[in-house]
Design an enzyme around this catalytic site. Sequence first.
Site, mmCIF file in Angstrom:
data_model
loop_
_atom_site.group_PDB
_atom_site.id
_atom_site.type_symbol
_atom_site.label_atom_id
_atom_site.label_comp_id
_atom_site.label_asym_id
_atom_site.label_seq_id
_atom_site.Cartn_x
_atom_site.Cartn_y
_atom_site.Cartn_z
ATOM 1 N N GLU A 117 12.080 45.428 19.043
ATOM 2 C CA GLU A 117 13.474 45.125 19.380
ATOM 3 C C GLU A 117 13.962 43.850 18.683
ATOM 4 O O GLU A 117 14.637 43.005 19.285
ATOM 5 C CB GLU A 117 13.649 45.005 20.895
ATOM 6 C CG GLU A 117 13.330 46.292 21.644
ATOM 7 C CD GLU A 117 13.635 46.209 23.132
ATOM 8 O OE1 GLU A 117 14.052 47.227 23.702
ATOM 9 O OE2 GLU A 117 13.459 45.115 23.710
ATOM 10 N N GLU B 282 11.877 54.117 23.830
ATOM 11 C CA GLU B 282 11.966 53.671 25.226
ATOM 12 C C GLU B 282 13.138 54.343 25.928
ATOM 13 O O GLU B 282 14.290 53.964 25.718
ATOM 14 C CB GLU B 282 12.121 52.147 25.323
ATOM 15 C CG GLU B 282 10.892 51.365 24.913
ATOM 16 C CD GLU B 282 11.034 49.871 25.191
ATOM 17 O OE1 GLU B 282 11.927 49.481 25.971
ATOM 18 O OE2 GLU B 282 10.249 49.097 24.604
#
Length: 843
Positions: free
Chosen positions: A190, A259
């Site tokens: 991320e 995710e």
Amino acid sequence: MSFRILVCNVLWPNMFIMLVLFFSTLVCSATASVSYDHRAIIVGGKRRILISGSIHYPRSTPEMWPDLIQKAKDGGLDVIQTYVFWNGHEPSPGKYYFEDRYDLVKFIKLVQQAGLYVHLRIGPYVCAEWNFGGFPVWLKYVPGIAFRTDNEPFKGAMQKFTEKIVSMMKAEKLFETQGGPIILSQIENEFGPVEWEIGAPGKAYTKWAAQMAVALDTGVPWVMCKQEDAPDPVIDTCNGFYCENFKPNKDYKPKMWTENWTGWYTEFGGAVPYRPAEDLAFSVARFIQNGGSFMNYYMYHGGTNFGRTAGGPFIATSYDYDAPLDEFGLPREPKWGHLRDLHKAIKLCESALVSTDPTVTKLGNNQEAHVFKSKSGACAAFLANYDTSSSAKVSFGNAQYDLPPWSISILPDCKTAVFNTARIGAQSSQRKMMPVNSAFPWQSYNEETASADDDDATVMDGLWEQVNVTRDATDYLWYMTDVKIDSDEGFIKNGQSPLLTIFSAGHALHVFINGQLSGSAYGGLENPKLTFSNNVNLRVGINKISLLSVAVGLPNVGVHFETWNAGILGPVTLKGLNEGTRDLSKQKWSYKVGLKGEALSLHTVSGSSSVEWEEGSLLATKQPLTWYKSTFSAPGGNDPLALDMNSMGKGQIWINGQSIGRHWPAYIAHGNCGSCNYAGTYDDKKCRANCGEPSQRWYHVPRSWLNPSGNLLVVFEEFGGDPTGISLVKRTTGSVCADIYEGQPTLKNWGMLTSGQINRPKAHLWCPPGQKISQIKFASYGLPEGTCGSFKEGSCHAHKSYNAPQRNCIGKESCLVTVAPEVFGGDPCPGNTKKYSLEAVCS
């Protein structure tokens, strides 16, 4: 894009070549490769729709791993995804640890033995609500370092650890091209939002990280999540509650979702988030119908932040995450079963899904069909209704289909609906926490309040940042100084106590004046900083000011979070003196790292025997800074265990020297806990529970940490609690329920395509091993209302609703009841779409 090792085609032109081959490699055979194209990850030459789930090995015990992995497989997963936790594996520079809960190789081999693949997210930054984002604290003090940017000291340390992990995996032959289960790896995590913030150094770092990872030659693809500029051949992937509109940065890369958040984390002081199973299934089906081919649940099993591993700060010890497998490793029903059925339906469509992109057709204002047709004739359709309030009847092919709000029906043959995301056919259950021991023989020991006069205190000018002093070896740091009060101070005569004001970077603070608690203050996840401002009782002469600053996990996310502070940074002022306001910040302060009880290892058997404990009428209760210990025997059975800490305030818990984690039941959950409709866009504030109650009341006790008898339980209490209210409980099943609509799509009869069989769903109930159905608590065919545990009859009810389950289920571990009017004595309200709600008691 292909990643493969050499494939040998052996020819035998002469004896010389035969001899060379014999001595150099006795057997040379083709080994599988992992590659990708626009449609999917390709394993061993075959495109795959891959369903994955995150299970983090340190958040459970090795004894739990086989069962968790098997339940994941039974739930329809193909892949187990995990981060690699740098601070757990390298607690000090060059000193590595890969044992017990950090035995990464053992965990991966167990996944392989179960026949599943692994997605290894090396990072090594993990975020994950994990202490310091997974970075070891010593990394912060490497000279010249800046985290996650184009910084040579950081890149050197990061590369060294990444190479360490990759070399371990290669040595154990765990990459798929070596015959192992690892089919994907991840570098960084991320980073895209951080790169956007820091600009050019971030872009340079992204490029370096990708090149470094690919050069390690793992033989499998690398991914970067939330990284739109991931350099080739690295695949950029999506994270979020929904990813149906995500597109990779190159057309030849597959659409991957690393995710899919199954819920959200719990914070101390916050209500507990949950995500309806219907919406989670809808998000998956929508992603797959839009061309997605790899989807991972974050989390599939969340587990527990044992010890001091929770980051944040203020992240709770429970990392349950409303995952399909709950914190204790039990299936969360109906979420686990509903997703299992979804995965079966998707797999029935796999040959069509991996062959082509979908054709999309409008079926109404908020309805559409996504159709996949392969050249070989395979056909699969997804019929979607995006309306959040109204059902829709749509025409597709030669039939009509009923679509509930915010739902997708899956047709593996483009004709027969076998699954709808909003129609749960899986069993649900009511879990309960049943006390098994509430009579612990407690003893207490009072932690000493530190003083500036203590021989082992360190004296420094001014206020120092907490982590810089403690190196995060403990949550606790004492700040101590003396305040002299002259006899002519006005407040002595007028009785107006001076005002002590303390500004702290967080996270909690206990203020002691001359050894007596004067008050406490603490922050929260949104604002960890705190201010203590109380009138304090001071006497003439020297007053001992002792401030216990408490960390509640280091930050795990944010731009350059390594620069964030904790502890008392001031100013610290005393207002109401003759001189006005006295600034104590720059005077001499003494420091003491940790508690005396920590130094004595009171949480261990040997350490606890080194001091005198009080018991009976001398037992200290509701006093701050108190240690408690007890011993107990392990209860029989296999039910998961927990400690009910509702009578306590804040502190830490140990069992036989192992840290259960931080407890903080005194932090009551705030927020909005109103009703929650599954339909409509979900976010982490939408569906919440526990408002007005402790954010976390129960604390998981792994059975593998227990002995048959003589188990040592130690609790350190900061605020003041009553240990006699602590109880050991087991997590068990009370009721099991089914809630089935007539004509509901079902996978049970797939392959027997007569409509009479397909449209006769069955209510399926089962009790945990060792329990049987003892009572039918509720049964209604018609228009029942409510949910499991709170069903009630509606305006339409068949009076023979109880007959079939009482006949089929009582005394059995599992049973089936066909949902059809004739089973219940006829149709109680013709023309209505009816359902059957059933609740049974397991005992």
